[in-house]
Scaffold this active site. Structure first.
Site, short mmCIF file in Angstrom:
data_model
loop_
_atom_site.label_atom_id
_atom_site.label_comp_id
_atom_site.label_asym_id
_atom_site.label_seq_id
_atom_site.Cartn_x
_atom_site.Cartn_y
_atom_site.Cartn_z
N ASP A 1 -9.92 -3.85 -5.14
CA ASP A 1 -9.37 -2.95 -4.14
C ASP A 1 -10.13 -1.63 -4.16
OD1 ASP A 1 -7.79 -1.36 -2.47
OD2 ASP A 1 -5.94 -2.33 -3.10
N HIS B 1 -8.31 -5.05 -0.76
CA HIS B 1 -7.05 -4.45 -0.31
C HIS B 1 -6.43 -5.37 0.74
CE1 HIS B 1 -4.24 -1.15 -0.06
NE2 HIS B 1 -4.34 -1.11 1.27
N SER C 1 0.82 -1.20 0.00
CA SER C 1 0.00 0.00 0.00
C SER C 1 0.87 1.26 0.00
CB SER C 1 -0.97 -0.03 1.19
OG SER C 1 -1.96 0.95 1.10
#
Length: 331
Positions: free
Chosen positions: A229, A260, A172
């Site tokens: 996501d 995610h 991320s």
């Protein structure tokens, strides 16, 4: 009157967005705390622990390597600290290497989309979810890149691990820092890294991206992303992969029918392990050509073109804030 009602409505929407974002982060922190309690009991995130995975007492220089992995927003190193166990399980050849795994903890920074509240993060976030039009915190990114460089220098000086045997990776927000550090290199004579891993991340500072031909050839990229996501939108992978591929980077891209997440997606971990093995277990015969790393210096024109990032990366780090590499967790 209509304008006032619309303003009030927009204010409420923004408050809802902040509340939802905070709820998401709190949920992520709870999940991480639950899944990583054993890891936390085993070691402190600020302690340097070196585990030699090679059975021999003396490790040849070409068998030494390192993986620096940066966690995501609101997380801690504990969430990824088991990579040292997972990767060799999927790629057994990695067990023959002496790999140092480094998991630096992010510092608490104010996050705009969280109402300015502080949480572990590598830089500020101005938009949520993060699509290709999301704004960048250039200074925060540059400071985190500089911190990564300090860790790389420590690996060279203290462990004898050359940067060409170091893989940068992150999940991320950590992935955004990793890809910036790997391909937007500014320091004179900097050696390209062995590889880069982006897990559900994005390519920031697109307007300042300048990848030299040598670095593109020397540093392959692994990019994994969830097709569903809703935090770091899937369009980020499509854009980032196309952009870096067009600049000559050897990109291995995978997408999965998930959101995610990464540590719960074992197919993704296996793909990552195979990439790491292909990079670190290469032999000299596998290399098509050698690179003159000392000649990799940006021209004045290139330096001027990327003046903003160059300047920000040259800023001294505020040691009083604890931004030094010494806070990284080594295993």
């Amino acid at each position: 009157a209509v304008h006032c009602r619309e303003g009030h409505f927009k204010t409420n929407i923004n408050m809802i967005r902040v509340a939802l974002f905070a709820a998401f982060i709190q949920g992520a922190l709870f999940t991480n705390a639950f899944s990583s309690v054993t890891s936390r009991n085993r070691k402190s995130s600020s302690t340097k622990l070196h585990v030699n995975t090679n059975k021999e007492s003396k490790t040849p220089p070409n068998n030494k390597a390192a993986i620096i992995f940066l966690h995501g927003l609101g997380d801690s190193p504990d969430g990824w600290s088991k990579l040292g166990e997972w990767l060799p399980n999927y790629a057994p050849n990695l067990a023959n290497l002496d790999i140092t795994y480094v998991f630096p903890p992010a510092h608490n920074v104010a996050i705009t989309v969280n109402g300015g509240e502080k949480m572990p993060g590598w830089f500020d976030v101005f938009d949520w979810p993060i699509g290709i039009d999301a704004r960048d915190d250039a200074k925060g990114l540059a400071m985190s890149v500089k911190r990564v460089e300090e860790i790389v220098n420590e690996l060279k000086e203290e462990e004898g691990i050359d940067p060409s045997r170091v893989i940068l990776g992150g999940f991320s927000q950590g992935g955004a820092v990793a890809v910036t550090a790997a391909y937007n290199r500014r320091r004179k004579g900097a050696t390209p890294f062995a590889g880069c891993i982006v897990m559900s991340g994005w390519l920031p500072l697109k307007e300042y991206l300048d990848v030299s031909e040598e670095i593109a050839k020397a540093t392959p990229l692994f990019w994994a992303h969830g097709q569903q996501d809703d935090k770091i939108l899937y369009e980020q992978q499509v854009f980032g992969v196309d952009k870096l591929d067009s600049l000559g980077v050897d990109v291995t891209a995978h997408s999965y029918p998930v959101g995610h997440e990464s540590t719960s997606n074992w197919e993704e971990i296996q793909d990552m392990a195979e990439f790491v093995e292909s990079v670190l277990c290469r032999t000299e015969d596998d290399d098509d050509q050698k690179y003159d790393y000392d000649s990799m210096v940006l021209s004045p024109e290139d330096a001027e073109k990327n003046a903003l990032l160059y300047y920000l990366c040259s800023l001294p780090i505020d040691e009083s804030a604890g931004v030094g590499a010494k806070n990284a967790a080594y295993t």
